[in-house]
Design a protein around this motif. Structure first.
Motif, PDB file in Angstrom:
ATOM      1  N   SER A   1       0.843  -1.188   0.000  1.00 19.20           N
ATOM      2  CA  SER A   1       0.000   0.000   0.000  1.00 19.20           C
ATOM      3  C   SER A   1       0.879   1.239   0.000  1.00 19.20           C
ATOM      4  O   SER A   1       2.097   1.174  -0.121  1.00 19.20           O
ATOM      5  CB  SER A   1      -0.898  -0.019   1.245  1.00 19.20           C
ATOM      6  N   VAL A   2       0.267   2.389   0.191  1.00 18.22           N
ATOM      7  CA  VAL A   2       1.024   3.637   0.275  1.00 18.22           C
ATOM      8  C   VAL A   2       1.766   3.669   1.607  1.00 18.22           C
ATOM      9  O   VAL A   2       1.361   3.014   2.573  1.00 18.22           O
ATOM     10  CB  VAL A   2       0.080   4.853   0.168  1.00 18.22           C
ATOM     11  N   PRO A   3       2.868   4.422   1.701  1.00 19.47           N
ATOM     12  CA  PRO A   3       3.613   4.456   2.962  1.00 19.47           C
ATOM     13  C   PRO A   3       2.800   5.109   4.074  1.00 19.47           C
ATOM     14  O   PRO A   3       2.047   6.055   3.841  1.00 19.47           O
ATOM     15  CB  PRO A   3       4.852   5.276   2.613  1.00 19.47           C
ATOM     16  N   MET A   4       2.962   4.580   5.285  1.00 19.82           N
ATOM     17  CA  MET A   4       2.209   5.110   6.421  1.00 19.82           C
ATOM     18  C   MET A   4       3.011   4.875   7.690  1.00 19.82           C
ATOM     19  O   MET A   4       3.886   4.008   7.741  1.00 19.82           O
ATOM     20  CB  MET A   4       0.835   4.443   6.509  1.00 19.82           C
ATOM     21  N   THR A   5       2.698   5.654   8.718  1.00 18.40           N
ATOM     22  CA  THR A   5       3.364   5.489  10.010  1.00 18.40           C
ATOM     23  C   THR A   5       2.452   4.892  11.065  1.00 18.40           C
ATOM     24  O   THR A   5       2.928   4.390  12.076  1.00 18.40           O
ATOM     25  CB  THR A   5       3.878   6.841  10.533  1.00 18.40           C
ATOM     26  N   ASP A   6       1.141   4.947  10.872  1.00 15.82           N
ATOM     27  CA  ASP A   6       0.187   4.363  11.811  1.00 15.82           C
ATOM     28  C   ASP A   6      -0.649   3.321  11.095  1.00 15.82           C
ATOM     29  O   ASP A   6      -1.274   3.608  10.068  1.00 15.82           O
ATOM     30  CB  ASP A   6      -0.733   5.429  12.404  1.00 15.82           C
ATOM     31  N   ILE A   7      -0.661   2.106  11.643  1.00 18.33           N
ATOM     32  CA  ILE A   7      -1.477   1.046  11.056  1.00 18.33           C
ATOM     33  C   ILE A   7      -2.249   0.346  12.163  1.00 18.33           C
ATOM     34  O   ILE A   7      -1.877   0.397  13.340  1.00 18.33           O
ATOM     35  CB  ILE A   7      -0.625   0.009  10.292  1.00 18.33           C
ATOM     36  N   THR A   8      -3.328  -0.288  11.790  1.00 12.67           N
ATOM     37  CA  THR A   8      -4.122  -1.088  12.720  1.00 12.67           C
ATOM     38  C   THR A   8      -4.204  -2.506  12.194  1.00 12.67           C
ATOM     39  O   THR A   8      -4.612  -2.731  11.052  1.00 12.67           O
ATOM     40  CB  THR A   8      -5.542  -0.514  12.883  1.00 12.67           C
ATOM     41  N   LEU A   9      -3.802  -3.448  13.027  1.00 16.63           N
ATOM     42  CA  LEU A   9      -3.892  -4.853  12.668  1.00 16.63           C
ATOM     43  C   LEU A   9      -5.163  -5.435  13.267  1.00 16.63           C
ATOM     44  O   LEU A   9      -5.429  -5.278  14.461  1.00 16.63           O
ATOM     45  CB  LEU A   9      -2.691  -5.632  13.204  1.00 16.63           C
ATOM     46  N   ALA A  10      -5.955  -6.100  12.446  1.00 16.49           N
ATOM     47  CA  ALA A  10      -7.138  -6.793  12.941  1.00 16.49           C
ATOM     48  C   ALA A  10      -6.701  -8.008  13.754  1.00 16.49           C
ATOM     49  O   ALA A  10      -5.514  -8.361  13.807  1.00 16.49           O
ATOM     50  CB  ALA A  10      -8.025  -7.220  11.776  1.00 16.49           C
ATOM     51  N   GLU A  11      -7.638  -8.683  14.404  1.00  9.97           N
ATOM     52  CA  GLU A  11      -7.284  -9.816  15.256  1.00  9.97           C
ATOM     53  C   GLU A  11      -6.578 -10.899  14.448  1.00  9.97           C
ATOM     54  O   GLU A  11      -7.033 -11.312  13.387  1.00  9.97           O
ATOM     55  CB  GLU A  11      -8.519 -10.376  15.952  1.00  9.97           C
ATOM     56  N   PHE A  12      -5.397 -11.289  14.940  1.00  9.00           N
ATOM     57  CA  PHE A  12      -4.556 -12.330  14.352  1.00  9.00           C
ATOM     58  C   PHE A  12      -4.162 -12.035  12.901  1.00  9.00           C
ATOM     59  O   PHE A  12      -3.821 -12.953  12.158  1.00  9.00           O
ATOM     60  CB  PHE A  12      -5.233 -13.703  14.454  1.00  9.00           C
ATOM     61  N   GLN A  13      -4.154 -10.771  12.538  1.00  5.99           N
ATOM     62  CA  GLN A  13      -3.754 -10.404  11.176  1.00  5.99           C
ATOM     63  C   GLN A  13      -2.238 -10.417  11.039  1.00  5.99           C
ATOM     64  O   GLN A  13      -1.507 -10.025  11.947  1.00  5.99           O
ATOM     65  CB  GLN A  13      -4.283  -9.011  10.826  1.00  5.99           C
ATOM     66  N   VAL A  14      -1.757 -10.882   9.889  1.00  8.01           N
ATOM     67  CA  VAL A  14      -0.346 -10.858   9.531  1.00  8.01           C
ATOM     68  C   VAL A  14      -0.160  -9.919   8.360  1.00  8.01           C
ATOM     69  O   VAL A  14      -0.927  -9.970   7.397  1.00  8.01           O
ATOM     70  CB  VAL A  14       0.161 -12.264   9.156  1.00  8.01           C
ATOM     71  N   CYS A  15       0.852  -9.042   8.432  1.00 11.54           N
ATOM     72  CA  CYS A  15       1.129  -8.093   7.364  1.00 11.54           C
ATOM     73  C   CYS A  15       2.581  -8.176   6.927  1.00 11.54           C
ATOM     74  O   CYS A  15       3.482  -8.271   7.771  1.00 11.54           O
ATOM     75  CB  CYS A  15       0.835  -6.657   7.808  1.00 11.54           C
ATOM     76  N   ASP A  16       2.798  -8.118   5.619  1.00  5.62           N
ATOM     77  CA  ASP A  16       4.135  -7.879   5.084  1.00  5.62           C
ATOM     78  C   ASP A  16       4.413  -6.387   5.137  1.00  5.62           C
ATOM     79  O   ASP A  16       3.506  -5.567   4.967  1.00  5.62           O
ATOM     80  CB  ASP A  16       4.218  -8.327   3.623  1.00  5.62           C
ATOM     81  N   PHE A  17       5.667  -6.019   5.366  1.00  2.33           N
ATOM     82  CA  PHE A  17       6.009  -4.602   5.289  1.00  2.33           C
ATOM     83  C   PHE A  17       7.384  -4.437   4.652  1.00  2.33           C
ATOM     84  O   PHE A  17       8.215  -5.352   4.661  1.00  2.33           O
ATOM     85  CB  PHE A  17       5.968  -3.923   6.666  1.00  2.33           C
ATOM     86  N   ILE A  18       7.598  -3.258   4.093  1.00  2.00           N
ATOM     87  CA  ILE A  18       8.871  -2.889   3.478  1.00  2.00           C
ATOM     88  C   ILE A  18       9.215  -1.481   3.944  1.00  2.00           C
ATOM     89  O   ILE A  18       8.350  -0.591   3.993  1.00  2.00           O
ATOM     90  CB  ILE A  18       8.804  -2.921   1.942  1.00  2.00           C
ATOM     91  N   VAL A  19      10.464  -1.278   4.317  1.00  2.00           N
ATOM     92  CA  VAL A  19      10.965   0.043   4.674  1.00  2.00           C
ATOM     93  C   VAL A  19      12.169   0.337   3.781  1.00  2.00           C
ATOM     94  O   VAL A  19      13.140  -0.424   3.781  1.00  2.00           O
ATOM     95  CB  VAL A  19      11.385   0.123   6.160  1.00  2.00           C
ATOM     96  N   ALA A  20      12.092   1.406   3.033  1.00  2.00           N
ATOM     97  CA  ALA A  20      13.203   1.791   2.156  1.00  2.00           C
ATOM     98  C   ALA A  20      14.053   2.817   2.880  1.00  2.00           C
ATOM     99  O   ALA A  20      13.839   4.017   2.798  1.00  2.00           O
ATOM    100  CB  ALA A  20      12.679   2.360   0.843  1.00  2.00           C
ATOM    101  N   ARG A  21      15.032   2.337   3.643  1.00  2.00           N
ATOM    102  CA  ARG A  21      15.928   3.238   4.347  1.00  2.00           C
ATOM    103  C   ARG A  21      17.188   2.465   4.705  1.00  2.00           C
ATOM    104  O   ARG A  21      17.203   1.234   4.760  1.00  2.00           O
ATOM    105  CB  ARG A  21      15.300   3.814   5.623  1.00  2.00           C
ATOM    106  N   GLU A  22      18.240   3.174   4.988  1.00  2.00           N
ATOM    107  CA  GLU A  22      19.480   2.527   5.379  1.00  2.00           C
ATOM    108  C   GLU A  22      19.457   2.253   6.868  1.00  2.00           C
ATOM    109  O   GLU A  22      19.093   3.108   7.677  1.00  2.00           O
ATOM    110  CB  GLU A  22      20.675   3.408   5.029  1.00  2.00           C
TER     111      GLU A  22
END
Length: 632
Positions: free
Chosen positions: A607-628
């Motif tokens: 998705s678009v970059p964000m700093t606040d996310i909400t995970l539903a119950e037992f949800q698994v998320c992939d994430f990517i951070v483009a930084r050193e």
């Protein structure tokens, strides 16, 4: 919760009774079907659980039903009364229970029980669980004769009971909080009514357990008909700390910290018996997984073993995966005969083996440290025979069962390249919270193994939620109704989102601990890649946990990145292949939505970059951070 949501989250339609929160000032607990969980003083967990149990002669827990529940609660106290009933083939136990809690930190739980017939039991009465976080803390023990002794909760996991003959315990669950527990019981055959403690971290429970009666006394014992037996747990808390307001706590943000030269562990997967009968979708899923190791079980008594090994060899063709052979030798064969037979079967199947473990069949069962162990050759002889007939392979030791058995039978490192075991999160309890809490024990297990075998490679698995076998009885418990059952051969949550979240949490817990191999789940069957919700195979539908395993397999060898300040109830693991693009997985381990705040914007599931996310119950998320990410 509708049926579709229940199946997606848990793989079962089994209803779960919600817990009721009881509070009296800073003292609180969760009450559910007569059991107490998460007893807290403010935000500090002081006792993990208090239960009144009836165990049969095979250590099965007799289900309890309650009625007549009456709850009176105010800001300063709570008072709970109810009746409980436990039915056995021999007769029934009926108890009158009374629970009281006060804001001054006093709590008493009493049960007066009577049976209508003589009932044989391995254990009847109270069990108190202390959080695994108490490891290493001071413990004062009052014995049944009034003597007091100073001790500690063991830091390394104790293979036998760390404390015997208990009347009362005093310890500090956290700095500034003191707890006193008094345990009283009327027991047939034991006028003192003693309790004792075992280290449940052996079974990956995140607790120490103080239980009624002693395993040193004869069991089973008989509950006499018509005689009222009273048991009582009294708790007293004193605190020198000032209550912390939730408003005073800073909002934590998740940051990424490089873990030096630590790397993500190679991922393995179990190949249990019957692989020659795996369906095409299972074979394809195994080939596509990209695991670094296949852990192949080879029981030399199994008539299908030649076909299974040939099927493994054919499936492996063209892949870079390595094979570990876990050989189960019969008691009638010598160590050399067993090793030769295994090597010959592999040669006939065209299966090259990269690692071998050879253990006697009798060690698939568990024995107390004080028991008479089976009359078989020393484990060092099995390792030597494996080395002789598999000269090019790594030679391992350990157990094909849980850490418990490895801890109780500590073989030397003579002739070994690595040591290993698996874990099972449903040995003592199978509710959702207990299964997730077992993740807390993994670092304790690894620490103990490292202290005993510091020079050996260390492999865990193959591990899943279901029990691969039952070292404590005749076999894993059948589960045709797809329920939450301890030591079940099938666990429905493997097929659901719960299983994926548990897999992320398990990998996150052990990734920083430098394992040689982490093996999880199976190539086929009830802990395999295909969904079998409610016992029905839903065609070639891949379970969510298998997707997590694929992501972890691709991460093997990448630099480990630590996720700091994750909220309670959230697990995560991250890695980088090039030092700039960080990838990872986060999972919500609880049955309610959870918010995460990131210090750096992240891409969640593309998705678009964000700093606040909400995970539903037992949800698994992939994430990517483009930084050193630099070393810290």
């Amino acid at each position: 919760m509708n049926e579709q949501v229940a199946l997606a989250l848990f793989g079962t339609l089994q209803a779960v009774t919600p817990a009721r929160r009881l509070s009296a000032g800073r003292l609180s607990c969760e009450f559910c079907e007569g059991q107490l969980r998460n007893v807290r003083w403010g935000d500090i967990e002081i006792v993990r659980g208090i239960s009144y149990l009836l165990r049969d002669q095979d250590w099965g827990t007799i289900p309890a039903s309650i009625d007549g529940l009456a709850v009176n609660e105010s800001e300063m106290s709570f008072d709970v009364r109810f009746n409980l009933r436990m039915m056995t083939p021999e007769g029934s136990l009926v108890g009158v229970a009374h629970l009281q809690g006060r804001s001054d930190g006093q709590m008493v739980y009493e049960v007066r029980a009577t049976t209508d017939a003589a009932i044989q039991t391995n254990r009847c009465g109270f069990v108190v669980l202390h959080p695994a976080a108490a490891a290493g803390r001071s413990l004062c023990v009052e014995h049944t004769d009034g003597r007091k002794s100073d001790s500690r909760f063991p830091r390394e996991i104790s293979p036998s009971q760390p404390v015997f003959d208990i009347r009362a315990l005093a310890y500090s669950p956290s700095d500034g909080v003191d707890l006193q527990l008094r345990l009283e019981a009327e027991l047939p055959g034991d006028p003192a009514g003693k309790f004792e403690m075992e280290d449940q971290r052996n079974w990956s429970d995140a607790s120490f357990k103080t239980y009624v009666a002693s395993l040193l006394d004869p069991w089973p014992y008989v509950l006499p008909a018509g005689k009222e037996l009273v048991q009582r747990v009294s708790l007293s808390v004193r605190s020198s700390t000032t209550p912390e307001s939730k408003r005073d706590r800073p909002q934590g943000t998740v940051t990424l910290e490089a873990a030096g030269i630590q790397c993500m562990p190679p991922i393995g997967v179990g190949v249990p018996p019957g692989f020659s009968r795996a369906c095409p979708e299972e074979v394809s899923a195994l080939r596509d997984l990209g695991a670094g190791w296949w852990i192949v079980e080879a029981n030399l008594r199994d008539f299908s073993l030649p076909a299974d090994l040939a099927a493994v060899s054919a499936c492996r063709s063209g892949l870079a995966v390595r094979v570990q052979l876990d050989v189960i030798a019969s008691g009638t064969s010598s160590t050399q005969e067993a090793a030769f037979m295994a090597a010959d079967l592999c040669w006939r199947a065209g299966l090259a083996v990269d690692a071998v473990r050879l253990l006697p069949e009798s060690y698939l069962k568990s024995f107390q440290p004080s028991d008479q162990w089976p009359d078989v050759p020393p484990l060092e002889d099995y390792a030597s025979a494996a080395r002789c007939h598999f000269p090019q392979a790594l030679i391992g030791g350990g157990m094909y069962t849980s850490f418990t058995e490895l801890n109780r039978k500590r073989q030397s490192n003579q002739g070994l390249d690595f040591i290993g075991h698996l874990t099972c999160p449903t040995v003592h309890a199978a509710d959702d919270q207990s299964v997730m809490q077992t993740i807390e024990s993994l670092s304790h297990i690894v620490h103990t193994v490292r202290s005993v075998w510091p020079s050996l490679g260390y492999r865990i698995g193959p591990t899943s939620i279901a029990a691969r076998r039952n070292p404590y009885g005749n076999g894993a418990t059948p589960n045709p109704g797809c329920m939450r059952i301890p030591l079940a051969s099938v666990d429905p949550r493997h097929c659901a989102q719960f299983g994926a979240a548990w897999t992320v949490a398990y990998a996150a817990a052990v990734a920083p601990l430098e394992l040689e191999v982490l093996a999880m789940h199976d190539s086929h069957g009830s802990s395999g890649p295909l969904s079998r919700c409610q016992g029905i195979t839903l065609g070639p539908v891949i379970v969510p946990a298998w997707g997590v395993l694929m992501r972890l397999a691709k991460a093997a060898g990448a630099q480990l990145i630590l996720l700091e300040n994750l909220p309670r109830g959230v697990a995560g693991v991250a890695w980088t292949h090039d030092g700039t693009l960080v990838q990872g997985l986060v999972a919500n381990l609880e049955a309610h939505p959870t918010k995460i705040r990131w210090a750096t914007p992240v891409y969640i599931d593309d998705s678009v970059p964000m700093t606040d996310i909400t995970l539903a119950e037992f949800q698994v998320c992939d994430f990517i951070v483009a930084r050193e990410v630099g070393d810290h």
